[in-house]
Scaffold this active site. Structure first.
Site, PDB file in Angstrom:
ATOM      1  N   GLY A 117       3.208  -0.247   9.655  1.00 55.17           N
ATOM      2  CA  GLY A 117       4.382  -0.987   9.200  1.00 55.17           C
ATOM      3  C   GLY A 117       5.558  -0.985  10.183  1.00 55.17           C
ATOM      4  O   GLY A 117       6.062  -2.057  10.557  1.00 55.17           O
ATOM      5  N   ARG A 134       8.326   0.382  -8.780  1.00 52.65           N
ATOM      6  CA  ARG A 134       8.765   1.205  -9.911  1.00 52.65           C
ATOM      7  C   ARG A 134      10.045   1.939  -9.510  1.00 52.65           C
ATOM      8  O   ARG A 134      10.368   2.025  -8.314  1.00 52.65           O
ATOM      9  CB  ARG A 134       7.658   2.188 -10.281  1.00 52.65           C
ATOM     10  CG  ARG A 134       7.287   3.095  -9.123  1.00 52.65           C
ATOM     11  CD  ARG A 134       6.049   3.911  -9.415  1.00 52.65           C
ATOM     12  NE  ARG A 134       5.642   4.643  -8.211  1.00 52.65           N
ATOM     13  CZ  ARG A 134       4.576   5.397  -8.122  1.00 52.65           C
ATOM     14  NH1 ARG A 134       3.775   5.524  -9.156  1.00 52.65           N
ATOM     15  NH2 ARG A 134       4.269   6.031  -7.011  1.00 52.65           N
ATOM     16  N   GLN A 138       3.974  -0.871   4.949  1.00 50.62           N
ATOM     17  CA  GLN A 138       3.806  -2.314   5.135  1.00 50.62           C
ATOM     18  C   GLN A 138       4.824  -3.109   4.326  1.00 50.62           C
ATOM     19  O   GLN A 138       5.332  -4.133   4.798  1.00 50.62           O
ATOM     20  CB  GLN A 138       2.389  -2.748   4.740  1.00 50.62           C
ATOM     21  CG  GLN A 138       1.320  -2.355   5.749  1.00 50.62           C
ATOM     22  CD  GLN A 138       1.491  -3.017   7.115  1.00 50.62           C
ATOM     23  OE1 GLN A 138       2.010  -4.129   7.234  1.00 50.62           O
ATOM     24  NE2 GLN A 138       1.073  -2.322   8.148  1.00 50.62           N
ATOM     25  N   SER A 164      -6.249   9.459  38.523  1.00 44.52           N
ATOM     26  CA  SER A 164      -6.812   9.775  39.842  1.00 44.52           C
ATOM     27  C   SER A 164      -8.295   9.389  39.861  1.00 44.52           C
ATOM     28  O   SER A 164      -8.943   9.308  38.806  1.00 44.52           O
ATOM     29  CB  SER A 164      -6.675  11.272  40.118  1.00 44.52           C
ATOM     30  OG  SER A 164      -7.553  11.984  39.253  1.00 44.52           O
ATOM     31  N   HIS A 176      -5.382  -5.480   3.159  1.00 45.11           N
ATOM     32  CA  HIS A 176      -6.633  -4.788   3.486  1.00 45.11           C
ATOM     33  C   HIS A 176      -7.635  -5.260   2.431  1.00 45.11           C
ATOM     34  O   HIS A 176      -7.264  -5.473   1.278  1.00 45.11           O
ATOM     35  CB  HIS A 176      -6.389  -3.276   3.405  1.00 45.11           C
ATOM     36  CG  HIS A 176      -7.554  -2.404   3.744  1.00 45.11           C
ATOM     37  ND1 HIS A 176      -8.555  -2.769   4.626  1.00 45.11           N
ATOM     38  CD2 HIS A 176      -7.868  -1.146   3.336  1.00 45.11           C
ATOM     39  CE1 HIS A 176      -9.434  -1.773   4.725  1.00 45.11           C
ATOM     40  NE2 HIS A 176      -9.038  -0.780   3.956  1.00 45.11           N
ATOM     41  N   GLU A 234      -4.252  19.767  27.849  1.00 48.39           N
ATOM     42  CA  GLU A 234      -5.370  18.996  28.390  1.00 48.39           C
ATOM     43  C   GLU A 234      -6.131  18.219  27.318  1.00 48.39           C
ATOM     44  O   GLU A 234      -6.682  17.153  27.587  1.00 48.39           O
ATOM     45  CB  GLU A 234      -6.344  19.924  29.145  1.00 48.39           C
ATOM     46  CG  GLU A 234      -5.704  20.654  30.318  1.00 48.39           C
ATOM     47  CD  GLU A 234      -4.897  19.734  31.232  1.00 48.39           C
ATOM     48  OE1 GLU A 234      -5.244  18.545  31.357  1.00 48.39           O
ATOM     49  OE2 GLU A 234      -3.901  20.216  31.817  1.00 48.39           O
ATOM     50  N   TYR A 288       7.020  -0.941  -1.489  1.00 40.47           N
ATOM     51  CA  TYR A 288       7.998  -0.977  -0.391  1.00 40.47           C
ATOM     52  C   TYR A 288       7.823   0.276   0.455  1.00 40.47           C
ATOM     53  O   TYR A 288       8.739   1.050   0.664  1.00 40.47           O
ATOM     54  CB  TYR A 288       9.417  -1.082  -0.972  1.00 40.47           C
ATOM     55  CG  TYR A 288      10.429  -1.639   0.010  1.00 40.47           C
ATOM     56  CD1 TYR A 288      10.434  -2.990   0.326  1.00 40.47           C
ATOM     57  CD2 TYR A 288      11.380  -0.814   0.606  1.00 40.47           C
ATOM     58  CE1 TYR A 288      11.353  -3.515   1.220  1.00 40.47           C
ATOM     59  CE2 TYR A 288      12.306  -1.327   1.507  1.00 40.47           C
ATOM     60  CZ  TYR A 288      12.289  -2.681   1.810  1.00 40.47           C
ATOM     61  OH  TYR A 288      13.210  -3.199   2.694  1.00 40.47           O
TER      62      TYR A 288
HETATM   63  N1  LIG Z   1       0.007   1.823   6.614  1.00 43.98           N
HETATM   64  C1  LIG Z   1      -0.339   0.865   7.458  1.00 43.98           C
HETATM   65  O1  LIG Z   1       0.120   0.846   8.572  1.00 43.98           O
HETATM   66  C2  LIG Z   1      -1.266  -0.260   7.051  1.00 43.98           C
HETATM   67  C3  LIG Z   1      -1.802  -1.103   8.044  1.00 43.98           C
HETATM   68  C4  LIG Z   1      -2.547  -2.233   7.651  1.00 43.98           C
HETATM   69  C5  LIG Z   1      -2.774  -2.457   6.300  1.00 43.98           C
HETATM   70  N2  LIG Z   1      -2.283  -1.580   5.365  1.00 43.98           N
HETATM   71  C6  LIG Z   1      -2.497  -1.859   3.952  1.00 43.98           C
HETATM   72  O2  LIG Z   1      -1.236  -2.147   3.351  1.00 43.98           O
HETATM   73  C7  LIG Z   1      -1.274  -1.800   1.961  1.00 43.98           C
HETATM   74  C8  LIG Z   1      -0.099  -0.905   1.664  1.00 43.98           C
HETATM   75  O3  LIG Z   1      -0.257   0.310   2.366  1.00 43.98           O
HETATM   76  P1  LIG Z   1       0.986   1.175   2.860  1.00 43.98           P
HETATM   77  O4  LIG Z   1       0.446   2.120   3.898  1.00 43.98           O
HETATM   78  O5  LIG Z   1       2.125   0.291   3.199  1.00 43.98           O
HETATM   79  O6  LIG Z   1       1.322   1.979   1.539  1.00 43.98           O
HETATM   80  P2  LIG Z   1       2.459   3.088   1.327  1.00 43.98           P
HETATM   81  O7  LIG Z   1       3.255   3.262   2.584  1.00 43.98           O
HETATM   82  O8  LIG Z   1       1.785   4.290   0.759  1.00 43.98           O
HETATM   83  O9  LIG Z   1       3.434   2.432   0.260  1.00 43.98           O
HETATM   84  C9  LIG Z   1       3.023   2.208  -1.019  1.00 43.98           C
HETATM   85  C10 LIG Z   1       4.119   1.558  -1.844  1.00 43.98           C
HETATM   86  O10 LIG Z   1       3.542   1.291  -3.121  1.00 43.98           O
HETATM   87  C11 LIG Z   1       4.372   1.840  -4.114  1.00 43.98           C
HETATM   88  N3  LIG Z   1       3.573   2.318  -5.241  1.00 43.98           N
HETATM   89  C12 LIG Z   1       2.657   3.321  -5.236  1.00 43.98           C
HETATM   90  N4  LIG Z   1       2.141   3.473  -6.460  1.00 43.98           N
HETATM   91  C13 LIG Z   1       2.775   2.552  -7.244  1.00 43.98           C
HETATM   92  C14 LIG Z   1       2.698   2.220  -8.615  1.00 43.98           C
HETATM   93  N5  LIG Z   1       1.857   2.884  -9.418  1.00 43.98           N
HETATM   94  N6  LIG Z   1       3.477   1.211  -9.089  1.00 43.98           N
HETATM   95  C15 LIG Z   1       4.330   0.546  -8.251  1.00 43.98           C
HETATM   96  N7  LIG Z   1       4.448   0.830  -6.932  1.00 43.98           N
HETATM   97  C16 LIG Z   1       3.684   1.809  -6.466  1.00 43.98           C
HETATM   98  C17 LIG Z   1       5.092   2.996  -3.460  1.00 43.98           C
HETATM   99  O11 LIG Z   1       6.272   3.225  -4.186  1.00 43.98           O
HETATM  100  P3  LIG Z   1       6.791   4.669  -4.653  1.00 43.98           P
HETATM  101  O12 LIG Z   1       7.849   5.037  -3.651  1.00 43.98           O
HETATM  102  O13 LIG Z   1       7.323   4.416  -5.989  1.00 43.98           O
HETATM  103  O14 LIG Z   1       5.617   5.607  -4.640  1.00 43.98           O
HETATM  104  C18 LIG Z   1       5.340   2.432  -2.070  1.00 43.98           C
HETATM  105  O15 LIG Z   1       6.495   1.632  -2.060  1.00 43.98           O
HETATM  106  C19 LIG Z   1      -2.641  -1.165   1.747  1.00 43.98           C
HETATM  107  O16 LIG Z   1      -3.519  -2.145   1.281  1.00 43.98           O
HETATM  108  C20 LIG Z   1      -3.054  -0.709   3.147  1.00 43.98           C
HETATM  109  O17 LIG Z   1      -4.461  -0.606   3.324  1.00 43.98           O
HETATM  110  C21 LIG Z   1      -1.538  -0.505   5.716  1.00 43.98           C
END
Ligand SMILES: NC(=O)c1ccc[n+]([C@@H]2O[C@H](COP(=O)([O-])OP(=O)(O)OC[C@H]3O[C@@H](n4cnc5c(N)ncnc54)[C@H](OP(=O)(O)O)[C@@H]3O)[C@@H](O)[C@H]2O)c1
Length: 328
Positions: free
Chosen positions: A133, A48, A28, A251, A107, A226, A25
């Site tokens: 996200g 978690r 994304q 420009s 991804h 700049e 959460y």
């Molecule tokens: N960021 C973007 O804009 C974007 C764009 C396109 C695609 N994606 C893809 O979307 C996917 C998610 O990326 P994100 O950027 O959304 O990730 P993120 O913001 O880093 O969020 C990761 C989530 O995973 C949870 N998590 C991490 N380790 C965990 C574990 N061991 N067990 C359970 N939950 C865990 C985190 O919870 P905690 O709070 O507990 O750590 C957090 O809720 C990836 O595949 C990424 O490549 C991302």
């Protein structure tokens, strides 16, 4: 040309009665879970204990341990960091999967680089929004949506692609466009864009330009304006209408200078570096390096982020942003 899909191409019935578990959460996860729920789907969140758990609960979701969410769902969206996805999948997802479930990735990284080898009883699909996200959520709330790339790695049910299309519609992408690609192409082009342009190339061009002006005796604030500040204005124009809108808005002096001098900034050396970067991505060398870096808790990443924070452009930027936002 990529095959494109719109609202009329989506068979919503394949997902309408399904329960979707959003695993993770963060950027994304939060956006997609909210969009899917607002699109009428039953959404549960698997995370978690900690900050994400609390945020998802406050947002009104039923939140549970990852394994319970997987067991209860028909569609599982793996929205966790790519570098942790394999471990989470092995430990908290795989043992609780059941025949015909769809696993959705945002991804292609973990599948393309073989970090997850899924069993043959699952649909493995990708729905990769082309936006961060908060933007995926904002566009949805505004009534539009972020474009998405979809792909099918494994189709056991015979309707994996329809599930991908319906999931993409659920996050709002059918209001924009859904394009069909592959896990390989999405992964390799995404990494290349990050490294050569949006998170690497542009940053280093700005730093080099800033350092050139400061070394020639110009004030750091002017060099910052700049070389970094103005980029936002141009990026907005490019996003809205490409080079054409940029030339209509800047420009003629700026346009002429850019057209005649700009190509020197992407000469043979830069193009060779781009090929090298792409080769490292395609060979898996970058993925291997990054996964190993994660195993030792990111020493190089941590140092490089610290060094970047200490560079002249960043210091000048902090100061200028503080002043123009009304700070003293
Ligand atoms: N960021 C973007 O804009 C974007 C764009 C396109 C695609 N994606 C893809 O979307 C996917 C998610 O990326 P994100 O950027 O959304 O990730 P993120 O913001 O880093 O969020 C990761 C989530 O995973 C949870 N998590 C991490 N380790 C965990 C574990 N061991 N067990 C359970 N939950 C865990 C985190 O919870 P905690 O709070 O507990 O750590 C957090 O809720 C990836 O595949 C990424 O490549 C991302």
């Amino acid at each position: 040309m990529l095959k494109k899909y719109y609202d009329a191409d989506v068979n919503w019935a394949v997902i309408a009665e399904k329960t979707v578990a959003v695993i993770g959460y963060g950027s994304q996860g939060r956006a997609q879970a909210q969009n899917l729920r607002d699109s009428g789907l039953a959404v549960i969140v698997g995370v978690r204990p900690g900050k994400s758990f609390e945020t998802a609960s406050l947002d009104g979701f039923t939140v549970m341990p990852v394994c319970d969410a997987v067991a209860a769902a028909d569609v599982v969206a793996m929205l966790v960091p790519d570098e942790s996805a394999a471990e989470i999948f092995r430990r908290d997802v795989l043992p609780w999967t059941h025949d015909g479930q769809a696993i959705v990735f945002a991804h292609g990284f973990t599948i393309h680089y073989g970090q997850i080898t899924p069993p043959p009883n699952l649909d493995i699909i990708m729905v990769a929004p082309k936006g961060v996200g908060p933007q995926v959520r904002r566009l949805y709330v505004e009534g539009s949506g972020a474009a998405s790339l979809i792909a099918v790695h494994q189709d056991v049910t015979g309707h994996a692609k329809q599930t991908a299309l319906a999931f993409a519609k659920g996050i709002g992408s059918a209001r924009s466009v859904i394009m069909e690609s592959t896990f390989a192409d999405e992964t390799e082009t995404d990494l290349f864009g990050e490294q050569a342009v949006i998170c690497g190339g542009v940053m280093n061009l700005m730093k080099a330009a800033y350092e050139t002006l400061v070394a020639a005796g110009y004030e750091p604030e002017m060099a910052y304006f700049e070389c970094m500040h103005s980029l936002k204005l141009i990026a907005d124009l490019l996003y809205e209408g490409g080079f054409t809108k940029m030339h209509d808005s800047v420009s003629k002096t700026a346009g002429y200078g850019g057209l005649t001098r700009g190509p020197r900034m992407a000469g043979p050396e830069t193009r060779a570096a781009m090929k090298e970067i792409l080769a490292e991505i395609r060979s898996g060398a970058f993925a291997r390096e990054w996964l190993l870096e994660n195993l030792v808790n990111h020493p190089q990443y941590t140092s490089l982020v610290r060094l970047e924070k200490e560079c002249g452009l960043e210091k000048a930027g902090e100061e200028v942003r503080r002043i123009i936002s009304g700070g003293k």
